[in-house]
Design a protein around this motif. Sequence first.
Motif, PDB file in Angstrom:
ATOM      1  N   MET A   1       0.911  -1.376   0.385  1.00  0.00           N
ATOM      2  CA  MET A   1       0.119   0.003  -0.433  1.00  0.00           C
ATOM      3  C   MET A   1       0.753   1.092   0.640  1.00  0.00           C
ATOM      4  O   MET A   1       1.846   1.598   0.502  1.00  0.00           O
ATOM      5  CB  MET A   1      -1.042  -0.043   1.194  1.00  0.00           C
ATOM      6  N   PRO A   2       0.663   2.353  -1.104  1.00  0.00           N
ATOM      7  CA  PRO A   2       1.496   3.688  -1.060  1.00  0.00           C
ATOM      8  C   PRO A   2       0.708   4.401   0.193  1.00  0.00           C
ATOM      9  O   PRO A   2      -0.187   4.306   0.193  1.00  0.00           O
ATOM     10  CB  PRO A   2       0.885   3.946  -2.445  1.00  0.00           C
ATOM     11  N   ALA A   3       1.590   5.465   0.419  1.00  0.00           N
ATOM     12  CA  ALA A   3       0.861   5.925   1.129  1.00  0.00           C
ATOM     13  C   ALA A   3      -0.439   6.994   0.419  1.00  0.00           C
ATOM     14  O   ALA A   3       0.399   7.306  -0.753  1.00  0.00           O
ATOM     15  CB  ALA A   3       2.218   7.075   1.849  1.00  0.00           C
ATOM     16  N   GLU A   4      -1.154   8.023   1.657  1.00  0.00           N
ATOM     17  CA  GLU A   4      -2.052   8.191   1.100  1.00  0.00           C
ATOM     18  C   GLU A   4      -1.602   9.830  -0.561  1.00  0.00           C
ATOM     19  O   GLU A   4      -1.858  10.349  -1.281  1.00  0.00           O
ATOM     20  CB  GLU A   4      -2.792   8.355   1.742  1.00  0.00           C
ATOM     21  N   TRP A   5      -0.375  10.148   0.155  1.00  0.00           N
ATOM     22  CA  TRP A   5      -0.050  11.720  -0.175  1.00  0.00           C
ATOM     23  C   TRP A   5       0.935  11.061  -2.290  1.00  0.00           C
ATOM     24  O   TRP A   5       1.149  11.889  -2.651  1.00  0.00           O
ATOM     25  CB  TRP A   5       1.001  12.218   0.472  1.00  0.00           C
ATOM     26  N   THR A   6       0.860  10.164  -2.440  1.00  0.00           N
ATOM     27  CA  THR A   6       1.360   9.245  -3.709  1.00  0.00           C
ATOM     28  C   THR A   6       0.592   9.784  -5.006  1.00  0.00           C
ATOM     29  O   THR A   6      -1.314  10.690  -4.100  1.00  0.00           O
ATOM     30  CB  THR A   6       2.105   8.217  -3.634  1.00  0.00           C
ATOM     31  N   THR A   7       0.399   9.815  -6.272  1.00  0.00           N
ATOM     32  CA  THR A   7      -0.279  10.817  -7.335  1.00  0.00           C
ATOM     33  C   THR A   7      -1.748   9.566  -6.908  1.00  0.00           C
ATOM     34  O   THR A   7      -1.844   8.256  -7.057  1.00  0.00           O
ATOM     35  CB  THR A   7       0.202  10.432  -8.195  1.00  0.00           C
ATOM     36  N   HIS A   8      -2.412  10.337  -7.017  1.00  0.00           N
ATOM     37  CA  HIS A   8      -4.285   9.315  -6.940  1.00  0.00           C
ATOM     38  C   HIS A   8      -4.661   9.693  -8.407  1.00  0.00           C
ATOM     39  O   HIS A   8      -4.094  10.686  -9.258  1.00  0.00           O
ATOM     40  CB  HIS A   8      -5.172   9.988  -6.469  1.00  0.00           C
ATOM     41  N   GLN A   9      -5.228   8.495  -9.329  1.00  0.00           N
ATOM     42  CA  GLN A   9      -6.033   8.600 -10.697  1.00  0.00           C
ATOM     43  C   GLN A   9      -7.231   8.885 -10.297  1.00  0.00           C
ATOM     44  O   GLN A   9      -7.508   9.754 -11.051  1.00  0.00           O
ATOM     45  CB  GLN A   9      -6.399   6.742 -10.955  1.00  0.00           C
ATOM     46  N   ARG A  10      -7.816   8.919  -9.375  1.00  0.00           N
ATOM     47  CA  ARG A  10      -9.103   9.665  -8.480  1.00  0.00           C
ATOM     48  C   ARG A  10      -9.413   9.349  -7.042  1.00  0.00           C
ATOM     49  O   ARG A  10      -8.566   8.793  -6.514  1.00  0.00           O
ATOM     50  CB  ARG A  10     -10.095   8.804  -9.586  1.00  0.00           C
ATOM     51  N   THR A  11     -10.277   9.731  -6.991  1.00  0.00           N
ATOM     52  CA  THR A  11     -10.482   9.689  -5.279  1.00  0.00           C
ATOM     53  C   THR A  11     -12.460   8.832  -5.324  1.00  0.00           C
ATOM     54  O   THR A  11     -12.979   9.725  -6.628  1.00  0.00           O
ATOM     55  CB  THR A  11     -11.213  11.238  -4.532  1.00  0.00           C
ATOM     56  N   PHE A  12     -11.944   7.878  -5.261  1.00  0.00           N
ATOM     57  CA  PHE A  12     -14.350   7.944  -4.653  1.00  0.00           C
ATOM     58  C   PHE A  12     -14.705   8.341  -3.739  1.00  0.00           C
ATOM     59  O   PHE A  12     -14.286   8.702  -2.717  1.00  0.00           O
ATOM     60  CB  PHE A  12     -13.775   6.366  -4.696  1.00  0.00           C
ATOM     61  N   ILE A  13     -16.368   9.003  -4.170  1.00  0.00           N
ATOM     62  CA  ILE A  13     -16.645   9.354  -2.559  1.00  0.00           C
ATOM     63  C   ILE A  13     -18.396   8.443  -2.218  1.00  0.00           C
ATOM     64  O   ILE A  13     -18.729   8.601  -3.437  1.00  0.00           O
ATOM     65  CB  ILE A  13     -16.720  10.137  -2.696  1.00  0.00           C
ATOM     66  N   SER A  14     -18.610   8.481  -1.946  1.00  0.00           N
ATOM     67  CA  SER A  14     -20.341   7.397  -2.007  1.00  0.00           C
ATOM     68  C   SER A  14     -21.008   8.972  -1.033  1.00  0.00           C
ATOM     69  O   SER A  14     -21.135   9.578  -0.388  1.00  0.00           O
ATOM     70  CB  SER A  14     -20.309   6.394  -0.844  1.00  0.00           C
ATOM     71  N   TRP A  15     -22.331   8.720  -1.874  1.00  0.00           N
ATOM     72  CA  TRP A  15     -23.059   9.988  -1.418  1.00  0.00           C
ATOM     73  C   TRP A  15     -23.962   9.595  -0.373  1.00  0.00           C
ATOM     74  O   TRP A  15     -24.609   7.743  -0.404  1.00  0.00           O
ATOM     75  CB  TRP A  15     -24.067   9.630  -3.144  1.00  0.00           C
ATOM     76  N   PRO A  16     -24.366   9.837   0.524  1.00  0.00           N
ATOM     77  CA  PRO A  16     -25.399   9.790   1.892  1.00  0.00           C
ATOM     78  C   PRO A  16     -26.742   9.270   1.276  1.00  0.00           C
ATOM     79  O   PRO A  16     -27.015   9.188   0.109  1.00  0.00           O
ATOM     80  CB  PRO A  16     -25.063  11.056   2.144  1.00  0.00           C
TER      81      PRO A  16
END
Length: 342
Positions: free
Chosen positions: A10-25
């Motif tokens: 698992m890389p650190a969170e600050w490495t480059t992201h392709q995208r962020t996922f977020i669930s709608w409430p």
Amino acid sequence: MYPKELGYKMPAEWTTHQRTFISWPVQDSMVYPDDYKNIWDGYVELVQAIAEFEPVTVISNPNDIDELKKIFAGERIDFLPIEHNDAWLRDNGPTFIRNQDGEMAAINWIFNAWGKKYSPWDLDNDVAPKILEHFDIKKFDAQIVMEGGSFHVDGEGTLLTTEECLLNPNRNPDLTKELVEQYLKDYLNVETIIWLKNGLSGDETDGHVDNVACFAAPGKVIMQVCHDPSDDNYQITQENLAILRNATDAKGRKLEIIEIEQPPEVHFEESRLTVSYLNFYFVNGGIILPIFGGTAKENDQKAIDVLQATFPDRKIRTIDGMAIIKEGGNVHCTTQQMIAAD
């Protein structure tokens, strides 16, 4: 075979992201369903803030998608229809890992709604595999209850967590501390686990570390602290500080500790809200930071200053941290990063 045996980590969170996922409430699952409009507005602000830095994929129940498409415009925000019970994707979403060749895979943990606190959770337990199937990503099914907000890694073999959460009998009652450690090592490919004691007072997740402390870089940890001896968080944070000061990471380094003073105590009805600046989220080139206003205004600015000094090359993008906190979490709890392939 475990991910570690195949060279994944698992890389650190600050490495480059392709995208962020977020669930709608989901209104039906909310603790305060009458507050849905405020929650909705809070999520709109959060998604738009993240999209300033990187693409966002919103996991939505199918009946919400048409309305969401009217609100969000732009190539950085898209939608994936997956039925879910609740919106805390950090905890029920996949954990992305990659190997030495830059090939991505992900871990599908077992999710039981923070120790079976909220029923039903069957749809939430199926969200991660459905995301991975949609993106055709290799999946490792972990036979352990685990939430993404309960651990944080430095990308160089060290993991932070709390005993209060991972050793809670409402998660994995048959597993010893040693066995929990082995699962983390096998799936995340870490070597050293730093066990803090407890999470913040009032935290219904049973002490998720993402409200308490996180790595800022290898060998460097940010921690939210309390200086008021009459506050329940005083003893909690002092004990955790002592643990960090005596710890060494997987590379044998003593840790540099950066302190952020907690916001003033906030209650809603009879419950203490788990207000934490540490529930921020790394995005490409920035940080999404919840701030709380009102009596916390001075502390908000101190937190901004500390993070800007710690991350001079990142933009500190603040959002209203009070918008969704009554539901039990904040920015980091709602998000899950898909890492970029090397």
